[in-house]
Design a protein around this motif. Structure first.
Motif, PDB file in Angstrom:
ATOM      1  N   SER B 416      -4.248  13.494   8.666  1.00 38.45           N
ATOM      2  CA  SER B 416      -2.963  13.580   7.966  1.00 38.45           C
ATOM      3  C   SER B 416      -1.986  12.510   8.472  1.00 38.45           C
ATOM      4  O   SER B 416      -2.004  12.132   9.644  1.00 38.45           O
ATOM      5  N   THR B 417      -1.159  12.024   7.542  1.00 37.29           N
ATOM      6  CA  THR B 417      -0.261  10.926   7.846  1.00 37.29           C
ATOM      7  C   THR B 417       0.718  11.274   8.944  1.00 37.29           C
ATOM      8  O   THR B 417       1.094  10.428   9.734  1.00 37.29           O
ATOM      9  N   SER B 418       1.139  12.563   8.979  1.00 37.23           N
ATOM     10  CA  SER B 418       2.126  12.923  10.001  1.00 37.23           C
ATOM     11  C   SER B 418       1.539  12.735  11.403  1.00 37.23           C
ATOM     12  O   SER B 418       2.210  12.227  12.293  1.00 37.23           O
ATOM     13  N   ASN B 421       1.274   8.832  11.905  1.00 37.11           N
ATOM     14  CA  ASN B 421       2.572   8.200  12.139  1.00 37.11           C
ATOM     15  C   ASN B 421       3.136   8.571  13.503  1.00 37.11           C
ATOM     16  O   ASN B 421       3.703   7.734  14.198  1.00 37.11           O
ATOM     17  N   PHE B 422       2.920   9.846  13.885  1.00 37.47           N
ATOM     18  CA  PHE B 422       3.409  10.290  15.188  1.00 37.47           C
ATOM     19  C   PHE B 422       2.719   9.505  16.308  1.00 37.47           C
ATOM     20  O   PHE B 422       3.377   8.950  17.192  1.00 37.47           O
ATOM     21  N   LYS B 440       5.735   2.277   8.207  1.00 37.55           N
ATOM     22  CA  LYS B 440       5.270   3.661   8.014  1.00 37.55           C
ATOM     23  C   LYS B 440       3.911   3.684   7.335  1.00 37.55           C
ATOM     24  O   LYS B 440       3.663   2.975   6.361  1.00 37.55           O
ATOM     25  N   GLU B 443       1.096   7.860   2.732  1.00 37.49           N
ATOM     26  CA  GLU B 443       0.615   9.236   2.622  1.00 37.49           C
ATOM     27  C   GLU B 443      -0.911   9.292   2.564  1.00 37.49           C
ATOM     28  O   GLU B 443      -1.555  10.053   3.277  1.00 37.49           O
TER      29      GLU B 443
END
Lengths: 239, 457
Positions: B416-418, B421-422, B440, B443
């Motif tokens: 997952s992108t979150s 990115n984290f 960024k 998605e």
């Protein structure tokens, strides 16, 4: 012609649409595009950072996944240069060296493939306005790519190509360089942005998304209106 | 402060100095234009460069033999060789020579190795009268600075700055043209040459087959420095060897073309000890061979090519890093792309890793190297060697472990992108720089979109 498509990690993660534009352009040029869904990266970031053991693992993965005897078309000159020039160093005295030799001859950056292999200059793309083309060091110095993207751009209906002064000046990205020496990277990036701004042109085209993302991230902070397009993006317009 | 902290601080300062950058860019442009003109003398430049590369490769592979040959042949002619593995040994030997000869006046000509071993500071601290006779080096010495560039040491100074300095040092008039300043310096130097007890010079090449020393120069000061003094000391790195006299024509012309943009420099001397029947020349002819880390570069099999460098300085002026941060930021004897290879190799890969990192790997340097050193790849090999020596920081280890995990498995890369990115932020955000928007991750990756469209999940 059936070809294998290579999508650099930068495009895969940050700008997936460019990947589809690659497909569109290559299909328009009469190719049947094959994409290996296990594909990840060519190993360049690790190689440049000196992490050769890590780079080797990732590069071996790529070599294991290629289809024999098929052209391998990359959406960037950095990956093309990595495979063409640096795999030689990475796989010296290794059984993968032969596999690399096979792939080396068949690896092309998009504009090289269209111009030098397929001999197609005009795909029927349309764009209205002026663009500047930004050479990349990996393309210019690593692969000798200079005329090919310009030939393609000049054939786009409605497009006016504006040349930058000091074309061979690095934009400052340099992979891990922009992390280890962010001051110099940003300084060089600003210099590049300034010569672009002086032309008054709003659209910057390049063969590599890595250099573009570097400039884009500086430009965004300055709230500039500049638009950054991959060569495949602009070639896909009007198709 | 560590060498690395000094470097980053000096870089910050230099990047703000736009005037210096403009001047460096002008010097670089002028240099490149002149080099292109001078290179026209080669009917087949590629052949010349390949040949030079091959000769230097042979030297590197057989350096142990060539050095002994050089020593034997020089001794046979009455000269002397001193082997100095460290700068301290070299300086101590020089002091002994000065004392033995009860020398009062010493003249010295331009040479990077004198700067490398800290000769000027050493001799001045001992209270001897030392005159720097090369115009450019005389100027930077007057400013108490280190040379800005190996061949063009005062390229960063303006005409006015130089005029003011000369006005204070040797009372030239103010507001005069460069050629008048040169003339005044020349007059001042002449008296120094006549009085000199010892002349210290560098060497461009040492000929193994006959023990001769080759020096290329434009001002004639090297010839004068060695002509009147009773003792001639030559300081040279062990990498200066050429096998035969036959090789010199190629190397003299490559050096002057790439270094100065001249077909041939004005004075090209091939000197050796005075023959018995000769009237002129020094009574004592001493060559000090300096190692200072060169043999550790030689020990690295795929890095020893870096010793092929003939110090022309052409790679500096095409380098986006050098032309923007300037020679002084490096904080090392040798700067620019080639310095980024040799300094860490000779003096510590980890201590000087900031120099190995100070390259965008744009590759322009490779195209202007007269001996075709694979410069940008050697810089990468420096980074590799430092990691292989176990000098990775914990942060770097973690970052590359994570990267490799992701790149070896499409499943990881399609997480997952979150999460992505984290992780990406955690690892790179601070180093990315505050003046840049942090990119960024989208998605869905191209790979995920492709799988959704054409199957294969």
């Amino acid at each position: 012609m059936k070809i294998d498509l290579f999508i650099p990690c930068f495009i895969d993660q940050f700008n997936p649409q460019t990947g589809f534009n690659m497909v569109k352009v290559l299909e328009k040029a009469g190719c049947q595009v094959n994409y290996n869904i296990e594909q990840t990266c060519c190993g360049l970031p690790a190689f440049n950072a000196g992490q050769w053991n890590e780079a080797r693992q990732v590069s071996e993965k790529l070599l294991n996944e290629i289809t024999p005897d098929r052209n391998f078309v990359c959406a960037g000159s950095a990956c093309t240069g990595m495979i063409r020039n640096s795999y030689d160093l990475l796989f010296q005295n290794s059984s993968y060296h032969n596999k690399f030799r096979q792939l080396q001859k068949r690896t092309f950056e998009l504009s090289e493939f269209l111009i030098d292999v397929l001999k197609i200059e005009n795909l029927g793309s349309k764009f209205s306005g002026k663009v500047v083309f930004m050479d990349t060091c990996t393309g210019l110095n690593g692969c000798g790519i200079k005329a090919q993207p310009r030939k393609l751009l000049e054939q786009i209906e409605g497009l006016e190509l504006v040349e930058l002064p000091n074309q061979d000046e690095c934009c400052g990205f340099g992979g891990t360089f922009s992390v280890t020496n962010s001051d110099i990277a940003i300084h060089l990036g600003n210099k590049k942005l300034n010569v672009i701004k002086e032309t008054g042109v709003q659209t910057v085209v390049s063969t590599d998304y890595s250099c573009l993302i570097h400039l884009k991230s500086i430009a965004e902070k300055q709230e500039s209106n500049l638009k950054f397009l991959h060569l495949a993006d602009i070639l896909a317009m009007g198709l | 402060m560590s060498a690395e902290q000094n470097f980053h601080q000096a870089v910050k300062k230099s990047l703000q100095n736009t005037e210096l950058q403009t001047r460096t860019a002008a010097a670089a442009a002028k240099h490149q234009f002149a080099v292109a003109e001078a290179l026209k003398q080669f009917a087949d430049l590629e052949l010349a460069r390949n040949r030079a590369k091959y000769i230097k490769w042979r030297v590197n592979e057989n350096l142990d033999k060539y050095l002994i040959d050089f020593e034997a042949n020089l001794m046979r002619k009455g000269g002397k060789v001193i082997w100095a593995d460290t700068p301290q040994t070299a300086l101590a030997e020089i002091e002994q020579i000065i004392k033995k000869n009860q020398a009062k006046h010493i003249v010295k000509s331009k040479s990077s190795i004198c700067n490398e071993i800290g000769l000027n500071e050493f001799i001045k601290a001992k209270g001897y009268d030392l005159t720097e006779t090369d115009l450019g080096d005389f100027i930077v010495d007057g400013f108490n600075e280190k040379p800005f560039h190996g061949i063009l040491p005062a390229a960063h100074k303006t005409k006015e700055e130089i005029n003011n300095l000369l006005n204070q040092k040797i009372s030239t008039s103010l507001d005069i043209e460069l050629n008048e300043m040169t003339k005044d310096v020349r007059d001042y130097m002449r008296s120094k040459f006549f009085k000199a007890d010892i002349g210290i010079t560098g060497a461009n090449f040492l000929i193994a087959e006959n023990g001769m020393v080759c020096i290329s120069e434009n001002e004639g000061n090297v010839r004068l420095a060695s002509a009147f003094a009773k003792t001639h000391i030559i300081i040279a790195g062990i990498d200066k060897i050429l096998p035969t006299l036959q090789d010199v024509d190629l190397f003299f012309s490559l050096l002057s073309s790439y270094g100065n943009g001249q077909r041939l420099m004005a004075y090209n001397s091939i000197v050796g000890p005075k023959n018995l029947e000769e009237q002129d020349g020094a009574n004592e002819f001493i060559v000090i061979l300096v190692d200072n880390g060169r043999s550790s570069t030689l020990a690295s099999h795929d890095q020893r090519e870096a010793l092929s460098c003939i110090k022309c300085g052409a790679c500096h002026f095409v380098c986006p890093v050098f032309t923007n941060i300037g020679g002084h930021s490096y904080g090392s004897s040798y700067t620019g792309p080639i310095g980024s290879i040799t300094e860490p190799l000779a003096h510590g890969l980890n201590e000087y890793k900031h120099l190995s990192n100070a390259s965008t790997n744009c590759g322009k340097c490779n195209d202007v190297c007269p001996v075709k050193i694979d410069i940008s790849n050697h810089i990468i090999r420096n980074r590799r060697d430092n990691i292989n020596a176990g000098n990775e920081t914990t942060g770097e280890k973690l970052a590359w472990y994570t990267w490799t995990k992701a790149m070896l498995s499409r499943k990881n890369l399609n997480r997952s992108t979150s999460i992505k990115n984290f992780t990406f932020r955690q690892l790179y955000k601070t180093a990315w720089g505050a003046e840049k928007e942090f990119p960024k991750i989208e998605e869905k990756s191209f790979n995920q979109l492709w799988r959704e469209k054409f199957g294969g999940v």
